[in-house]
Design a protein around this motif. Structure first.
Motif, PDB file in Angstrom:
ATOM      1  N   CYS A 106      -7.349   5.181  -1.817  1.00 10.41           N
ATOM      2  CA  CYS A 106      -5.888   5.256  -1.701  1.00 10.41           C
ATOM      3  C   CYS A 106      -5.273   3.867  -1.620  1.00 10.41           C
ATOM      4  O   CYS A 106      -4.241   3.594  -2.251  1.00 10.41           O
ATOM      5  CB  CYS A 106      -5.505   6.073  -0.463  1.00 10.41           C
ATOM      6  SG  CYS A 106      -5.810   7.843  -0.601  1.00 10.41           S
ATOM      7  N   ASP A 107      -5.898   2.993  -0.853  1.00  8.28           N
ATOM      8  CA  ASP A 107      -5.365   1.637  -0.703  1.00  8.28           C
ATOM      9  C   ASP A 107      -5.348   0.899  -2.039  1.00  8.28           C
ATOM     10  O   ASP A 107      -4.350   0.247  -2.389  1.00  8.28           O
ATOM     11  CB  ASP A 107      -6.209   0.875   0.318  1.00  8.28           C
ATOM     12  CG  ASP A 107      -5.663  -0.509   0.613  1.00  8.28           C
ATOM     13  OD1 ASP A 107      -4.507  -0.599   1.064  1.00  8.28           O
ATOM     14  OD2 ASP A 107      -6.383  -1.495   0.384  1.00  8.28           O
ATOM     15  N   VAL A 108      -6.428   1.010  -2.814  1.00  5.73           N
ATOM     16  CA  VAL A 108      -6.490   0.336  -4.112  1.00  5.73           C
ATOM     17  C   VAL A 108      -5.443   0.913  -5.066  1.00  5.73           C
ATOM     18  O   VAL A 108      -4.728   0.182  -5.752  1.00  5.73           O
ATOM     19  CB  VAL A 108      -7.895   0.457  -4.720  1.00  5.73           C
ATOM     20  CG1 VAL A 108      -7.919  -0.078  -6.155  1.00  5.73           C
ATOM     21  CG2 VAL A 108      -8.915  -0.295  -3.872  1.00  5.73           C
ATOM     22  N   LEU A 109      -5.334   2.233  -5.100  1.00  7.15           N
ATOM     23  CA  LEU A 109      -4.386   2.886  -6.010  1.00  7.15           C
ATOM     24  C   LEU A 109      -2.955   2.454  -5.721  1.00  7.15           C
ATOM     25  O   LEU A 109      -2.204   2.091  -6.637  1.00  7.15           O
ATOM     26  CB  LEU A 109      -4.517   4.408  -5.892  1.00  7.15           C
ATOM     27  CG  LEU A 109      -3.516   5.220  -6.722  1.00  7.15           C
ATOM     28  CD1 LEU A 109      -3.843   5.105  -8.207  1.00  7.15           C
ATOM     29  CD2 LEU A 109      -3.505   6.678  -6.286  1.00  7.15           C
ATOM     30  N   LEU A 110      -2.563   2.483  -4.458  1.00  6.90           N
ATOM     31  CA  LEU A 110      -1.181   2.176  -4.104  1.00  6.90           C
ATOM     32  C   LEU A 110      -0.884   0.683  -4.218  1.00  6.90           C
ATOM     33  O   LEU A 110       0.270   0.295  -4.374  1.00  6.90           O
ATOM     34  CB  LEU A 110      -0.888   2.680  -2.693  1.00  6.90           C
ATOM     35  CG  LEU A 110      -1.066   4.193  -2.513  1.00  6.90           C
ATOM     36  CD1 LEU A 110      -0.853   4.585  -1.057  1.00  6.90           C
ATOM     37  CD2 LEU A 110      -0.133   4.965  -3.418  1.00  6.90           C
TER      38      LEU A 110
END
Length: 468
Positions: free
Chosen positions: A382-386
């Motif tokens: 999630c952190d990488v995507l956002l």
């Protein structure tokens, strides 16, 4: 938009009690079918209706005409999970096991296998110790770095398009690719192995052939690691003092892949969806008043990846809740129902942030051993995507498939500002590199600088398997 669950063939008449079984309890009464379309599309109401009628434990029917007890209470679920002397995971104790043909819809879930999931006593402690110790050998920082690389590779595959389906192109791929790395699966085999795992989990007409392929790959992987150990899960399991057999190692590797797809991918998709569709959650995360870790726990309370966990079997006559359980009865853990138990959540609108007493990871001696890796996958992904796509937003109808066990998200269409991939250079192909995703640049091989390999030279095991 929702998709109705597939219909399963049901017996023409209700199952009769086994010989010598009293005509009460699971028999001699009409049962609620958990897999009925109206039931699976509104499980929250179903659980409350069952709770009002039967209390903390209710008699139900699941696909194939199988009768079982569904545990609805939080305390009662923990009682089942923590007392193997009364409720065993060994499905050979099930008194209706004679109905479990290879074609039965529940066979992949409850047919006994040489796995820690079905073991008790000394055997369970031996297998559990091997799995726990082997997973603990992976460095948590190193795992998150691997996840970051895989996440970036997947995003590179669709970031130019300006749109994507974050379930099919991200959430379903990333957990499996991460576990492939931890298993040391060669890159050339990984894509086909992922497809086979997804096929056998879906229970299609080719599921048996896919399962055979998966086991063949894993068995050859185990054989290769006996000769050439590496820093991967099969090597760690083989080296463990518990002395697992080759079959036990291969079976646990398969279970690891299946669990990564059926639970971690569902949790990742749900976490992304809630962030993109719930303005309150997004504001709290953006404003720093809630961490991503807390958001994951909130989802595990509200929507555990598995709503119902099969199964335990009564080792003798006993009482659970207000129900009399007979020896050999099947007991299903209602994880979603237990999380909503009014005794632990009298006001369902009150946030459970910071509270990790949910049932999403099961409990007792069979509590999920890979939950820390699962959390790392979800939080890092999630952190990488956002970070890579800060303006991503949902642009179409999300879709779920509703079954009696789970309600996985199967489509999450999004749009975002088109971006160039982080790297246009294809990384070198090594057993530790993440499998490529999306269109890859065509590389022109350099002219040979060494004499050709003799014909008698034996190709690596995974290349021979790929050719077959």
């Amino acid at each position: 938009m929702t998709t109705s669950p597939p219909e399963h063939p049901q017996p023409a008449v209700a199952a009769a009690p086994p010989p010598g079984c009293p005509a009460h309890g699971l028999y001699g009464q009409d049962l609620q079918q958990l897999h009925a379309p109206k039931a699976v599309e509104n499980t929250r109401q179903l659980y409350e209706d069952l709770r009002a009628t039967h209390g903390a434990v209710a008699p139900v029917e699941i696909p194939g005409g199988v009768r079982a007890w569904l545990v609805l209470g939080h305390r009662e679920n923990l009682e089942v999970l923590r007392t193997p002397s009364r409720f065993s995971a060994d499905s050979r104790l099930w008194r209706d096991s004679k109905v479990l043909s290879p074609e039965h819809p529940l066979a992949p879930l409850i047919a006994w296998q040489p796995l820690v999931n079905f073991a008790e006593g000394d055997d369970q402690r031996r297998l559990r110790g091997a799995v726990n110790d082997s997973l603990a050998r992976f460095n948590s920082i190193g795992i998150r770095r691997r996840i970051q690389k895989i996440a970036n590779t997947l995003i590179d595959g669709f970031c130019r398009d300006g749109h994507a389906d974050l379930v099919a192109q991200y959430a379903q791929q990333l957990p499996m690719l991460t576990m492939m790395r931890l298993l040391g699966v060669p890159e050339g085999v990984a894509p086909k192995l992922i497809a086979a795992c997804q096929d056998l989990i879906a229970g299609t007409a080719t599921a048996a052939a896919s399962n055979q392929f998966v086991m063949q790959v894993l068995q050859e992987l185990v054989a290769s690691r006996k000769d050439q150990p590496g820093d991967d899960l099969p090597s760690f399991l083989l080296q463990h003092e518990s002395q697992l057999t080759d079959t036990e190692v291969a079976e646990h590797l398969r279970h690891t892949l299946v669990a990564a797809h059926t639970t971690t991918s569902v949790l990742l998709a749900d976490t992304i969806e809630i962030y993109l569709t719930d303005s309150k959650t997004r504001a709290q995360l953006s404003g720093g008043t809630r961490t991503l870790e807390e958001s994951v726990d909130h989802i595990l309370w509200e929507r555990p990846p598995l709503a119902v966990l099969p199964a335990r079997y009564a080792t003798g006559p006993t009482t659970l809740g207000e129900q009399t359980i007979e020896e050999g009865d099947m007991v299903l853990m209602g994880l979603a129902a237990g999380n909503a138990d009014p005794h632990v959540r009298p006001d369902p609108t009150v946030s459970m942030l910071g509270n990790r007493s949910h049932l999403a990871f099961s409990g007792g001696g069979h509590e999920c051993p890979g939950q820390n890796i699962g959390r790392a996958i979800v939080e890092t992904a999630c952190d990488v995507l956002l970070t890579r796509l800060p303006d991503v937003q949902v642009t179409g109808e999300t879709q779920r498939v509703f079954t009696w066990m789970a309600h996985p998200l199967v489509s999450l269409p999004v749009e975002f500002t088109s971006k160039a991939p982080q790297s246009l250079v294809t990384p070198a192909v090594t057993p530790s590199s993440p499998p490529p995703s999306g269109p890859q640049p065509q590389m022109v091989p350099p002219p040979p600088t060494a004499p050709p390999v003799p014909v008698a030279a034996r190709a690596p095991w995974w290349r021979r398997l790929w050719r077959r």
